[in-house]
Design a protein around this motif. Structure first.
Motif, PDB file in Angstrom:
ATOM      1  N   PRO A  57      23.010  33.264  14.171  1.00 13.06           N
ATOM      2  CA  PRO A  57      22.525  34.153  13.109  1.00 13.06           C
ATOM      3  C   PRO A  57      22.439  35.598  13.597  1.00 13.06           C
ATOM      4  O   PRO A  57      22.078  35.868  14.744  1.00 13.06           O
ATOM      5  N   THR A  58      22.770  36.507  12.715  1.00  9.13           N
ATOM      6  CA  THR A  58      22.864  37.922  13.066  1.00  9.13           C
ATOM      7  C   THR A  58      21.510  38.561  13.306  1.00  9.13           C
ATOM      8  O   THR A  58      20.586  38.406  12.510  1.00  9.13           O
ATOM      9  N   VAL A  59      21.425  39.292  14.404  1.00 10.80           N
ATOM     10  CA  VAL A  59      20.313  40.192  14.699  1.00 10.80           C
ATOM     11  C   VAL A  59      20.958  41.530  15.030  1.00 10.80           C
ATOM     12  O   VAL A  59      21.717  41.633  15.991  1.00 10.80           O
ATOM     13  N   ASP A  60      20.689  42.540  14.233  1.00  5.58           N
ATOM     14  CA  ASP A  60      21.223  43.867  14.509  1.00  5.58           C
ATOM     15  C   ASP A  60      20.284  44.595  15.458  1.00  5.58           C
ATOM     16  O   ASP A  60      19.065  44.505  15.323  1.00  5.58           O
ATOM     17  N   VAL A  61      20.867  45.310  16.416  1.00  2.00           N
ATOM     18  CA  VAL A  61      20.084  46.114  17.347  1.00  2.00           C
ATOM     19  C   VAL A  61      20.569  47.553  17.243  1.00  2.00           C
ATOM     20  O   VAL A  61      21.757  47.829  17.396  1.00  2.00           O
ATOM     21  N   ILE A  62      19.624  48.445  16.960  1.00  2.00           N
ATOM     22  CA  ILE A  62      19.926  49.858  16.809  1.00  2.00           C
ATOM     23  C   ILE A  62      19.297  50.601  17.983  1.00  2.00           C
ATOM     24  O   ILE A  62      18.066  50.674  18.084  1.00  2.00           O
ATOM     25  N   PRO A  63      20.116  51.135  18.907  1.00  2.00           N
ATOM     26  CA  PRO A  63      19.551  51.885  20.024  1.00  2.00           C
ATOM     27  C   PRO A  63      19.001  53.224  19.544  1.00  2.00           C
ATOM     28  O   PRO A  63      19.623  53.893  18.719  1.00  2.00           O
ATOM     29  N   MET A  64      17.822  53.602  20.055  1.00  2.00           N
ATOM     30  CA  MET A  64      17.196  54.854  19.619  1.00  2.00           C
ATOM     31  C   MET A  64      16.346  55.388  20.760  1.00  2.00           C
ATOM     32  O   MET A  64      15.326  54.795  21.101  1.00  2.00           O
ATOM     33  N   LEU A  65      16.772  56.490  21.345  1.00  2.64           N
ATOM     34  CA  LEU A  65      16.008  57.091  22.432  1.00  2.64           C
ATOM     35  C   LEU A  65      15.438  58.451  22.059  1.00  2.64           C
ATOM     36  O   LEU A  65      14.658  59.017  22.819  1.00  2.64           O
ATOM     37  N   GLU A  66      15.801  58.974  20.904  1.00  2.00           N
ATOM     38  CA  GLU A  66      15.311  60.289  20.487  1.00  2.00           C
ATOM     39  C   GLU A  66      14.009  60.139  19.707  1.00  2.00           C
ATOM     40  O   GLU A  66      14.002  59.688  18.563  1.00  2.00           O
ATOM     41  N   THR A  67      12.903  60.508  20.322  1.00  2.00           N
ATOM     42  CA  THR A  67      11.577  60.339  19.729  1.00  2.00           C
ATOM     43  C   THR A  67      11.478  60.980  18.354  1.00  2.00           C
ATOM     44  O   THR A  67      10.898  60.406  17.434  1.00  2.00           O
ATOM     45  N   LYS A  68      12.060  62.147  18.178  1.00  2.00           N
ATOM     46  CA  LYS A  68      11.946  62.869  16.906  1.00  2.00           C
ATOM     47  C   LYS A  68      12.616  62.142  15.743  1.00  2.00           C
ATOM     48  O   LYS A  68      12.260  62.369  14.594  1.00  2.00           O
ATOM     49  N   LYS A  69      13.574  61.258  16.029  1.00  2.00           N
ATOM     50  CA  LYS A  69      14.292  60.541  14.966  1.00  2.00           C
ATOM     51  C   LYS A  69      13.738  59.146  14.708  1.00  2.00           C
ATOM     52  O   LYS A  69      14.162  58.474  13.772  1.00  2.00           O
ATOM     53  N   MET A  70      12.806  58.688  15.530  1.00  2.00           N
ATOM     54  CA  MET A  70      12.334  57.306  15.436  1.00  2.00           C
ATOM     55  C   MET A  70      11.683  56.984  14.101  1.00  2.00           C
ATOM     56  O   MET A  70      11.978  55.959  13.493  1.00  2.00           O
ATOM     57  N   ALA A  71      10.780  57.812  13.631  1.00  2.00           N
ATOM     58  CA  ALA A  71      10.064  57.534  12.380  1.00  2.00           C
ATOM     59  C   ALA A  71      11.019  57.493  11.209  1.00  2.00           C
ATOM     60  O   ALA A  71      10.976  56.564  10.394  1.00  2.00           O
ATOM     61  N   ARG A  72      11.896  58.468  11.113  1.00  2.00           N
ATOM     62  CA  ARG A  72      12.858  58.501  10.004  1.00  2.00           C
ATOM     63  C   ARG A  72      13.786  57.289  10.057  1.00  2.00           C
ATOM     64  O   ARG A  72      14.022  56.630   9.051  1.00  2.00           O
ATOM     65  N   THR A  73      14.277  56.985  11.250  1.00  3.61           N
ATOM     66  CA  THR A  73      15.165  55.834  11.406  1.00  3.61           C
ATOM     67  C   THR A  73      14.445  54.536  11.055  1.00  3.61           C
ATOM     68  O   THR A  73      14.984  53.687  10.344  1.00  3.61           O
ATOM     69  N   ALA A  74      13.220  54.359  11.552  1.00  5.02           N
ATOM     70  CA  ALA A  74      12.449  53.150  11.251  1.00  5.02           C
ATOM     71  C   ALA A  74      12.206  53.008   9.750  1.00  5.02           C
ATOM     72  O   ALA A  74      12.352  51.914   9.188  1.00  5.02           O
ATOM     73  N   ASN A  75      11.866  54.095   9.087  1.00  3.40           N
ATOM     74  CA  ASN A  75      11.624  54.035   7.639  1.00  3.40           C
ATOM     75  C   ASN A  75      12.891  53.692   6.873  1.00  3.40           C
ATOM     76  O   ASN A  75      12.845  52.946   5.888  1.00  3.40           O
ATOM     77  N   GLU A  76      14.030  54.194   7.304  1.00  5.81           N
ATOM     78  CA  GLU A  76      15.300  53.854   6.660  1.00  5.81           C
ATOM     79  C   GLU A  76      15.641  52.380   6.879  1.00  5.81           C
ATOM     80  O   GLU A  76      16.077  51.688   5.969  1.00  5.81           O
ATOM     81  N   LEU A  77      15.431  51.898   8.108  1.00  4.48           N
ATOM     82  CA  LEU A  77      15.749  50.512   8.432  1.00  4.48           C
ATOM     83  C   LEU A  77      14.844  49.535   7.698  1.00  4.48           C
ATOM     84  O   LEU A  77      15.282  48.451   7.308  1.00  4.48           O
TER      85      LEU A  77
END
Length: 102
Positions: A57-77
């Motif tokens: 079964p699929t588990v997507d992994v999105i790498p994210m090391l830029e702190t400033k983009k984490m909140a926006r990325t998490a909210n989109e995901l």
């Protein structure tokens, strides 16, 4: 219904990435659309998913090391996935504190 689990680590080797991957697999097997936002500097979840069989079964992994983009990325995901797990850095840092608040 989307929700977020956050695993901020105080040191490396405490199995937070392993726990994140195992929880993601559990939810994927239950039929939930599941992703891990890999904010760990070691990118352990990204390495794991790259080695994982495509037959599972699929588990997507999105790498994210830029702190400033984490909140926006998490909210989109959270809009795209039933389950979003955030795997944090192996140290108590400003980023880890930010992830806990997120």
């Amino acid at each position: 219904m989307a929700f977020t689990l956050v695993f901020g680590k105080c040191k490396g080797g405490c199995a937070a990435s392993l726990t994140s991957c195992n929880l993601a697999v559990y939810f994927a097997h239950k039929g939930y659309k599941t992703a891990i936002l890999d904010c760990d500097i070691n990118q352990s979840c990204k390495t794991w998913v790259d080695l994982r069989s495509e037959e599972l079964p699929t588990v997507d992994v999105i790498p994210m090391l830029e702190t400033k983009k984490m909140a926006r990325t998490a909210n989109e995901l959270k809009k795209q996935y039933d389950i979003l797990i955030i795997d944090g850095s192996p140290a108590l840092t400003e980023q880890t504190s930010y992830l806990i608040l997120l």
